[in-house]
Design a protein around this motif. Structure first.
Motif, PDB file in Angstrom:
ATOM      1  N   GLU A   1     -10.877  22.915  17.138  1.00  0.00           N
ATOM      2  CA  GLU A   1     -10.713  21.876  16.124  1.00  0.00           C
ATOM      3  C   GLU A   1     -10.267  22.479  14.795  1.00  0.00           C
ATOM      4  N   ALA A   2     -10.720  23.688  14.508  1.00  0.00           N
ATOM      5  CA  ALA A   2     -10.320  24.369  13.264  1.00  0.00           C
ATOM      6  C   ALA A   2      -8.815  24.619  13.246  1.00  0.00           C
ATOM      7  N   ASP A   3      -8.238  24.961  14.395  1.00  0.00           N
ATOM      8  CA  ASP A   3      -6.789  25.152  14.476  1.00  0.00           C
ATOM      9  C   ASP A   3      -6.056  23.847  14.192  1.00  0.00           C
ATOM     10  N   VAL A   4      -6.602  22.755  14.701  1.00  0.00           N
ATOM     11  CA  VAL A   4      -5.983  21.441  14.484  1.00  0.00           C
ATOM     12  C   VAL A   4      -6.059  21.072  13.008  1.00  0.00           C
ATOM     13  N   LEU A   5      -7.225  21.278  12.396  1.00  0.00           N
ATOM     14  CA  LEU A   5      -7.383  20.951  10.972  1.00  0.00           C
ATOM     15  C   LEU A   5      -6.442  21.759  10.097  1.00  0.00           C
ATOM     16  N   ALA A   6      -6.160  23.002  10.504  1.00  0.00           N
ATOM     17  CA  ALA A   6      -5.232  23.829   9.737  1.00  0.00           C
ATOM     18  C   ALA A   6      -3.801  23.294   9.832  1.00  0.00           C
ATOM     19  N   ALA A   7      -3.475  22.624  10.934  1.00  0.00           N
ATOM     20  CA  ALA A   7      -2.118  22.121  11.138  1.00  0.00           C
ATOM     21  C   ALA A   7      -1.911  20.703  10.627  1.00  0.00           C
ATOM     22  N   VAL A   8      -2.988  19.935  10.502  1.00  0.00           N
ATOM     23  CA  VAL A   8      -2.895  18.531  10.089  1.00  0.00           C
ATOM     24  C   VAL A   8      -2.848  18.437   8.571  1.00  0.00           C
ATOM     25  N   ASP A   9      -2.046  17.511   8.081  1.00  0.00           N
ATOM     26  CA  ASP A   9      -1.964  17.255   6.643  1.00  0.00           C
ATOM     27  C   ASP A   9      -3.179  16.425   6.243  1.00  0.00           C
ATOM     28  N   THR A  10      -4.170  17.079   5.630  1.00  0.00           N
ATOM     29  CA  THR A  10      -5.393  16.382   5.242  1.00  0.00           C
ATOM     30  C   THR A  10      -5.465  16.248   3.741  1.00  0.00           C
ATOM     31  N   ARG A  11      -6.265  15.313   3.319  1.00  0.00           N
ATOM     32  CA  ARG A  11      -6.507  15.085   1.897  1.00  0.00           C
ATOM     33  C   ARG A  11      -7.972  14.743   1.724  1.00  0.00           C
ATOM     34  N   ASP A  12      -8.474  14.975   0.546  1.00  0.00           N
ATOM     35  CA  ASP A  12      -9.838  14.582   0.218  1.00  0.00           C
ATOM     36  C   ASP A  12      -9.801  13.173  -0.341  1.00  0.00           C
ATOM     37  N   GLU A  13     -10.946  12.518  -0.340  1.00  0.00           N
ATOM     38  CA  GLU A  13     -11.034  11.189  -0.940  1.00  0.00           C
ATOM     39  C   GLU A  13     -10.725  11.269  -2.441  1.00  0.00           C
ATOM     40  N   SER A  14     -11.082  12.392  -3.083  1.00  0.00           N
ATOM     41  CA  SER A  14     -10.824  12.538  -4.514  1.00  0.00           C
ATOM     42  C   SER A  14      -9.326  12.581  -4.801  1.00  0.00           C
ATOM     43  N   ASP A  15      -8.521  13.121  -3.850  1.00  0.00           N
ATOM     44  CA  ASP A  15      -7.071  13.131  -4.023  1.00  0.00           C
ATOM     45  C   ASP A  15      -6.530  11.714  -4.096  1.00  0.00           C
ATOM     46  N   GLU A  16      -7.085  10.832  -3.263  1.00  0.00           N
ATOM     47  CA  GLU A  16      -6.634   9.445  -3.254  1.00  0.00           C
ATOM     48  C   GLU A  16      -6.971   8.773  -4.578  1.00  0.00           C
ATOM     49  N   GLU A  17      -8.167   9.017  -5.094  1.00  0.00           N
ATOM     50  CA  GLU A  17      -8.563   8.433  -6.362  1.00  0.00           C
ATOM     51  C   GLU A  17      -7.672   8.944  -7.488  1.00  0.00           C
ATOM     52  N   THR A  18      -7.377  10.218  -7.476  1.00  0.00           N
ATOM     53  CA  THR A  18      -6.517  10.806  -8.498  1.00  0.00           C
ATOM     54  C   THR A  18      -5.128  10.175  -8.438  1.00  0.00           C
ATOM     55  N   GLU A  19      -4.602   9.971  -7.242  1.00  0.00           N
ATOM     56  CA  GLU A  19      -3.288   9.347  -7.095  1.00  0.00           C
ATOM     57  C   GLU A  19      -3.316   7.916  -7.614  1.00  0.00           C
ATOM     58  N   GLN A  20      -4.411   7.198  -7.384  1.00  0.00           N
ATOM     59  CA  GLN A  20      -4.534   5.836  -7.906  1.00  0.00           C
ATOM     60  C   GLN A  20      -4.544   5.842  -9.429  1.00  0.00           C
ATOM     61  N   LEU A  21      -5.232   6.803 -10.026  1.00  0.00           N
ATOM     62  CA  LEU A  21      -5.261   6.891 -11.486  1.00  0.00           C
ATOM     63  C   LEU A  21      -3.879   7.225 -12.044  1.00  0.00           C
ATOM     64  N   ARG A  22      -3.168   8.132 -11.378  1.00  0.00           N
ATOM     65  CA  ARG A  22      -1.814   8.462 -11.826  1.00  0.00           C
ATOM     66  C   ARG A  22      -0.910   7.243 -11.758  1.00  0.00           C
ATOM     67  N   HIS A  23      -1.014   6.482 -10.679  1.00  0.00           N
ATOM     68  CA  HIS A  23      -0.197   5.278 -10.545  1.00  0.00           C
ATOM     69  C   HIS A  23      -0.526   4.285 -11.653  1.00  0.00           C
ATOM     70  N   GLN A  24      -1.810   4.124 -11.937  1.00  0.00           N
ATOM     71  CA  GLN A  24      -2.220   3.209 -12.997  1.00  0.00           C
ATOM     72  C   GLN A  24      -1.649   3.649 -14.347  1.00  0.00           C
ATOM     73  N   ARG A  25      -1.702   4.928 -14.644  1.00  0.00           N
ATOM     74  CA  ARG A  25      -1.162   5.419 -15.914  1.00  0.00           C
ATOM     75  C   ARG A  25       0.348   5.223 -15.993  1.00  0.00           C
ATOM     76  N   ARG A  26       1.039   5.427 -14.878  1.00  0.00           N
ATOM     77  CA  ARG A  26       2.497   5.253 -14.885  1.00  0.00           C
ATOM     78  C   ARG A  26       2.878   3.802 -15.120  1.00  0.00           C
ATOM     79  N   THR A  27       2.102   2.876 -14.574  1.00  0.00           N
ATOM     80  CA  THR A  27       2.461   1.471 -14.726  1.00  0.00           C
ATOM     81  C   THR A  27       1.986   0.884 -16.048  1.00  0.00           C
ATOM     82  N   GLU A  28       1.035   1.538 -16.700  1.00  0.00           N
ATOM     83  CA  GLU A  28       0.515   1.010 -17.963  1.00  0.00           C
ATOM     84  C   GLU A  28       0.953   1.826 -19.176  1.00  0.00           C
TER      85      GLU A  28
END
Length: 111
Positions: A55-82
């Motif tokens: 499973e570790a080999d699979v995780l190394a190959a899969v494009d993963t993100r943390d939940e915090s990355d998603e929140e950060t992207e939402q904040l960036r989008h909000q700043r760009r639109t406002e």
């Protein structure tokens, strides 16, 4: 369009019961059997075609993100639109505007 990114926890749950070594088709089939979400199944289908030993080999190959990355992207989008300054580049729009009164006094007293 679905995203090809997923979380490590979603990959772990999707690979429950999959025997290793396994190819990417076996990984995707196991994820579908386990009821994984579409983004996780797509991310597993997008890995390079090779046999994965763990499973570790699979995780190394899969494009993963943390939940915090998603929140950060939402904040960036909000700043760009406002943003308040027209004609600025996207990188400049990501910066919060600074009010000189608030910066000096800590609060804007004129409201």
């Amino acid at each position: 369009m679905t995203s090809r990114t997923t979380t490590p926890d979603a990959v772990h749950a999707a690979l429950s019961g999959v025997s290793f070594p396994a190819g990417k088709d076996e990984l995707a089939a196991g994820a579908e059997r386990n009821g994984a979400d579409g983004a996780t199944v797509e991310a597993l289908r997008a890995v390079p075609a090779t046999d994965y030993e763990s499973e570790a080999d699979v995780l190394a190959a899969v494009d993963t993100r943390d939940e915090s990355d998603e929140e950060t992207e939402q904040l960036r989008h909000q700043r760009r639109t406002e943003h308040t300054h027209d004609g600025l580049s996207e990188a400049t729009k990501d910066v919060d505007p600074v009010n000189p009164i608030e910066e000096e006094l800590g609060t804007n007293r004129k409201k």
